[in-house]
Design a protein around this motif. Structure first.
Motif, PDB file in Angstrom:
ATOM      1  N   LEU A  46       1.069  -1.197  -0.319  1.00  0.00           N
ATOM      2  CA  LEU A  46      -0.338   0.417  -0.430  1.00  0.00           C
ATOM      3  C   LEU A  46       0.474   1.435   0.062  1.00  0.00           C
ATOM      4  N   SER A  47       0.271   2.186  -1.237  1.00  0.00           N
ATOM      5  CA  SER A  47       1.238   3.396  -1.059  1.00  0.00           C
ATOM      6  C   SER A  47       1.006   4.084   0.803  1.00  0.00           C
ATOM      7  N   PRO A  48       2.155   5.041   0.899  1.00  0.00           N
ATOM      8  CA  PRO A  48       2.714   5.655   2.077  1.00  0.00           C
ATOM      9  C   PRO A  48       0.902   6.627   2.850  1.00  0.00           C
ATOM     10  N   ASP A  49       0.394   7.081   0.996  1.00  0.00           N
ATOM     11  CA  ASP A  49      -0.841   8.338   1.715  1.00  0.00           C
ATOM     12  C   ASP A  49      -1.867   6.977   1.792  1.00  0.00           C
ATOM     13  N   GLY A  50      -1.759   5.787   1.417  1.00  0.00           N
ATOM     14  CA  GLY A  50      -3.175   4.810   0.970  1.00  0.00           C
ATOM     15  C   GLY A  50      -4.338   5.148   0.414  1.00  0.00           C
ATOM     16  N   LYS A  51      -3.347   5.525  -0.676  1.00  0.00           N
ATOM     17  CA  LYS A  51      -4.162   5.995  -2.275  1.00  0.00           C
ATOM     18  C   LYS A  51      -4.169   4.754  -3.182  1.00  0.00           C
ATOM     19  N   LYS A  52      -2.757   4.419  -3.385  1.00  0.00           N
ATOM     20  CA  LYS A  52      -2.277   3.222  -4.315  1.00  0.00           C
ATOM     21  C   LYS A  52      -1.965   1.811  -4.587  1.00  0.00           C
TER      22      LYS A  52
END
Length: 98
Positions: A46-52
């Motif tokens: 999961l991307s650090p910002d949780g969007k990808k």
């Protein structure tokens, strides 16, 4: 009494072949290729910002892994794909939110 015993023995003797297990041939073992297949999806991140969401994917037995990046809000949408026929990706990491 002897007649009942004789009838019981006769019934048992006639039904024995029906209850004796039949020795079937052992099933064919799975071919070696079944055990030599790599995981189709691995290294899910999961991307650090949780969007990808990103993961390594192998589409065929002969194929090399590619990285698919998907939007969390649209997982069924078309992914952004990285990789190619001339290289094999073994790992990846997020550098930032992009």
């Amino acid at each position: 009494m002897k007649k009942l015993l004789a009838i019981t023995c006769a019934i048992f003797a006639l039904s024995a072949p029906l209850t004796t297990p039949v020795h079937a041939q052992a099933p064919e073992p799975f071919p070696m290729e079944y055990w030599a297949v790599r995981s189709q999806i691995s290294n899910v991140q999961l991307s650090p910002d949780g969007k990808k969401l990103a993961f390594e994917k192998i589409s065929s037995r002969e194929g090399n892994p590619v990285i698919e990046i998907r939007d969390i809000d649209d997982l069924a949408g078309k992914p952004y794909t990285l990789g190619g026929k001339s290289m094999e990706i073994t790992d990846f990491d997020w550098i930032g939110d992009q």
